[in-house]
Design a protein around this motif. Structure first.
Motif, mmCIF file in Angstrom:
data_model
loop_
_atom_site.group_PDB
_atom_site.id
_atom_site.type_symbol
_atom_site.label_atom_id
_atom_site.label_comp_id
_atom_site.label_asym_id
_atom_site.label_seq_id
_atom_site.Cartn_x
_atom_site.Cartn_y
_atom_site.Cartn_z
ATOM 1 N N CYS A 166 -7.744 3.454 1.907
ATOM 2 C CA CYS A 166 -6.458 4.022 2.330
ATOM 3 C C CYS A 166 -6.115 5.307 1.590
ATOM 4 O O CYS A 166 -5.293 6.093 2.055
ATOM 5 C CB CYS A 166 -5.346 2.997 2.102
ATOM 6 S SG CYS A 166 -5.243 2.474 0.388
ATOM 7 N N CYS B 217 0.869 -1.177 0.000
ATOM 8 C CA CYS B 217 0.000 0.000 0.000
ATOM 9 C C CYS B 217 0.906 1.226 0.000
ATOM 10 O O CYS B 217 1.920 1.248 0.695
ATOM 11 C CB CYS B 217 -0.886 -0.022 1.245
ATOM 12 S SG CYS B 217 -1.841 1.485 1.471
ATOM 13 N N LEU B 218 0.535 2.233 -0.762
ATOM 14 C CA LEU B 218 1.363 3.438 -0.826
ATOM 15 C C LEU B 218 1.024 4.419 0.296
ATOM 16 O O LEU B 218 1.627 5.485 0.389
ATOM 17 C CB LEU B 218 1.220 4.104 -2.197
ATOM 18 C CG LEU B 218 1.570 3.188 -3.381
ATOM 19 C CD1 LEU B 218 1.505 3.944 -4.690
ATOM 20 C CD2 LEU B 218 2.945 2.564 -3.201
ATOM 21 N N CYS B 219 0.019 4.090 1.120
ATOM 22 C CA CYS B 219 -0.269 4.854 2.343
ATOM 23 C C CYS B 219 -0.251 3.860 3.504
ATOM 24 O O CYS B 219 -1.220 3.762 4.270
ATOM 25 C CB CYS B 219 -1.631 5.526 2.245
ATOM 26 S SG CYS B 219 -1.785 6.709 0.902
ATOM 27 N N HIS C 92 -6.788 -5.293 2.559
ATOM 28 C CA HIS C 92 -5.382 -5.188 2.971
ATOM 29 C C HIS C 92 -4.993 -6.425 3.764
ATOM 30 O O HIS C 92 -5.821 -7.018 4.457
ATOM 31 C CB HIS C 92 -5.172 -3.967 3.877
ATOM 32 C CG HIS C 92 -5.340 -2.657 3.183
ATOM 33 N ND1 HIS C 92 -4.313 -1.761 3.018
ATOM 34 C CD2 HIS C 92 -6.425 -2.080 2.596
ATOM 35 C CE1 HIS C 92 -4.759 -0.688 2.377
ATOM 36 N NE2 HIS C 92 -6.045 -0.860 2.114
ATOM 37 N N HIS D 155 -1.982 -4.496 -0.419
ATOM 38 C CA HIS D 155 -3.291 -4.680 -1.052
ATOM 39 C C HIS D 155 -3.336 -6.053 -1.712
ATOM 40 O O HIS D 155 -2.416 -6.409 -2.455
ATOM 41 C CB HIS D 155 -3.506 -3.647 -2.165
ATOM 42 C CG HIS D 155 -3.763 -2.266 -1.677
ATOM 43 N ND1 HIS D 155 -5.015 -1.815 -1.378
ATOM 44 C CD2 HIS D 155 -2.915 -1.232 -1.423
ATOM 45 C CE1 HIS D 155 -4.947 -0.557 -0.974
ATOM 46 N NE2 HIS D 155 -3.683 -0.181 -0.985
ATOM 47 N N CYS E 71 -4.663 5.468 -1.374
ATOM 48 C CA CYS E 71 -3.568 5.320 -2.333
ATOM 49 C C CYS E 71 -4.152 4.868 -3.686
ATOM 50 O O CYS E 71 -5.329 4.503 -3.769
ATOM 51 C CB CYS E 71 -2.494 4.369 -1.807
ATOM 52 S SG CYS E 71 -2.699 2.638 -2.257
ATOM 53 N N GLY F 209 -6.132 1.680 -3.690
ATOM 54 C CA GLY F 209 -7.426 1.803 -3.040
ATOM 55 C C GLY F 209 -8.423 2.520 -3.933
ATOM 56 O O GLY F 209 -9.592 2.143 -4.006
HETATM 57 ZN ZN LIG Z 1 -3.239 1.691 -0.288
#
Ligand SMILES: [Zn+2]
Length: 559
Positions: free
Chosen positions: A413, A350-352, A425, A360, A415, A418
């Motif tokens: 999230c 996940c980028l957040c 997740h 993810h 990102c 998402g």
């Molecule tokens: Zn994410």
């Protein structure tokens, strides 16, 4: 430019005309090789057109129907399918599954099925244990779980880390299905124009990554391997496959590098290559194990080098907070993945992220639910049960355990994953079936018996006095600690370590390489301390810790 959907493209690629199963006579073998070579060449040369976002969202929305189609074709239409036997055992026909999905959604239906007994453990799927559900006992083989609607073009083997190696048939369709997330990831992480490299031994993951990178137009410029390319360390079949790939891809003007030995403890050639790429203003991507990434970053820090501009794609081992912090301190981006040889990559960072390995699930390809374990975990993780939705997975997964645990959450999230609708997740993932450190893996089931049976019978004490703990050191590198209750009495450290290693080889001959590694690299430490008790009050022979227990480790270490 987007010109075709992912699904349409899959339908139009003519591999089915050239799919070939390995034959027995020399003539047929030659024909098979020629056919597979032509298919691979055809596949690599095609342009790849990413799936438009709207269509991808539609694919995710249609996953319930996708599951029903797949379960009809690969389970209910296959009389010998193991899942069919489990379903019939609980009186469940296709219409019942359809009703469950319609009434409760896909994940709801999968939970219902799992509670009824329609699931398989990691060892059951490998054919190592019979499947016992109530009074019924089923004996399945590993090959019974093969995807019946693909014709494999290649055969690879699992790592054999948690038991005997098993053969896995791979179709190019499988790589094709994974191109979707590979291309999305390259956009989300801005690595489409980066120079790529691998620091992995030749393995299914390395081949898959190499081919997908080649198809997307960024052929790896460097390939480093942590182990030498000589048998028996690298199997002859793997070397032949590697040579074949290299030759075929060379004829397609795809110059694949030959792997160069770079041991994980001596990462300077990898760091030098990355710095040479970064120096000319390009981005760099390296696919490797988390422990190798950590060693690379520590080495770079020691030399005063920054890895800013590098993306480290890491998988194969659990990722702790310290791991990730060490990697990010170097300036590199840490991109954790999760996958298996039998299913391919199935989750991505996940980028957040809210935790070091927050990922993810690729919801267009998999459904994931959790099953309560019969032992406690630090944070309430559950056994991960995967279900295939993609049509080309080498094995069919229907509530199939991978031998890993984790925390599953539905969460928005913010990102790019998402935003596309990938809301499932998974985090805090670690394997209870195999304990991996430095790319070397100990087989969980054998370890249990060694600790509960072999060690007490040789050295005294009783089951419960011995624990194998996978614990990060101050840099985040996982170490194996053989922890022994002080009540067992005085023990010679070296002798105890050697007894453990010999028992490992005795229980599982294919662990010889791992045993050799443990001896050479000093990765197995003997410590004396009380068994660690989990929050549920249980004390397990095998433990995975995300944080180091400094005081106990340092004070009680026997010399
Ligand atoms: Zn994410």
């Amino acid at each position: 430019m987007i010109r075709a959907s992912h699904i349409d493209m899959i339908k139009t690629i003519p591999w089915s005309k050239t799919d070939t199963i390995i034959k027995n006579t020399p003539n047929e073998i030659t024909k098979g090789i020629i056919s597979r070579t032509a298919t691979l060449r055809h596949w690599v040369r095609q342009a790849y057109f990413p799936c438009p976002n709207e269509q991808l969202q539609q694919i995710i929305k249609n996953r319930d129907q996708q599951f029903l189609n797949l379960v009809r074709d690969t389970v209910f239409n296959q009389p010998s399918c193991p899942y069919l036997k489990l379903l019939r055992h609980v009186g469940c026909e296709f219409n019942d599954v359809q009703d469950m999905v319609n009434n409760n959604g896909l994940e709801g239906a999968l939970h219902q099925l799992a509670e009824a007994g329609v699931w398989v453990s990691h060892d059951e799927m490998k054919g190592r244990e019979p499947v016992r559900r109530g009074s019924a006992v089923f004996h399945f083989k590993d090959s019974d779980f093969d995807n019946p609607i693909i014709l494999p073009q290649f055969f690879n083997a699992t790592s054999g880390s948690s038991g005997p190696r098993t053969r896995v048939g791979i179709s190019l369709k499988h790589y094709e299905e994974q191109l979707l997330h590979t291309s999305l990831s390259s956009v989300f992480n801005s690595i489409s124009n980066a120079e790529t490299g691998l620091w992995l031994p030749p393995s299914e993951w390395a081949f898959s990554r190499l081919l997908r990178f080649a198809r997307l137009g960024f052929v790896p410029a460097r390939w480093f391997s942590q182990v030498p390319l000589r048998p028996p360390i690298t199997p002859i079949k793997t070397l032949i496959r590697l040579l074949g790939f290299k030759v075929v891809l060379h004829t397609c003007q795809v110059p694949v590098p030959w792997p160069i030995l770079v041991e994980s403890t001596k990462p300077s050639p990898v760091a030098d290559w990355l710095c040479s790429v970064l120096r000319i203003g390009r981005g760099a991507v390296l696919v490797t194990y988390p422990s190798s990434a950590v060693r690379l970053c520590l080495w770079s820090e020691k030399k005063g080098m920054t890895l800013k501009g590098t993306v480290l794609i890491v998988a194969g081992e659990s990722i702790s907070r310290v791991n990730r912090e060490t990697i990010e301190k170097s300036g590199a981006v840490c991109l954790p993945l999760f996958g298996t040889t039998e299913s391919g990559e199935s989750a991505e960072a996940c980028l957040c992220a809210i935790s070091p390995d927050d990922m993810h699930i690729y919801s267009h390809k998999f459904a994931l639910i959790g099953r309560n374990l019969n032992f406690g975990t630090e944070n309430g993780e559950k056994a991960l049960l995967f279900t295939s939705l993609g049509t080309a997975s080498p094995k069919i997964f229907l509530n199939a355990e991978t031998g890993d645990v984790g925390i599953i959450e539905e969460r928005a999230c913010g990102c790019p994953w998402g935003d596309l609708g990938y809301n499932t997740h998974v985090r805090n993932v670690w394997s209870y079936a195999k304990l991996t450190a430095e790319g070397m893996t100990l087989p969980g089931s054998s370890i249990f018996r060694i600790l509960e049976e072999d060690m007490p019978s040789i050295l005294g004490g009783s089951p419960g006095d011995y624990q194998l703990v996978l614990e990060p050191d101050s840099a985040g590198l996982n170490n194996y600690l053989l922890s022994i209750n002080p009540s067992v009495g005085f023990l010679d450290t070296d002798n105890t370590r050697e007894i453990f290693i010999k028992a490992l080889v005795s229980r599982k001959a294919s662990s010889a390489l791992t045993a050799d590694f443990l001896r050479r690299a000093g990765q197995l430490h003997v410590v004396r301390r009380q068994p660690i008790v989990q929050s549920g009050g249980k004390s397990l022979p095998v433990m995975f810790l995300r944080e180091r227990i400094d005081p106990i480790l340092n004070k009680n270490k026997e010399t």
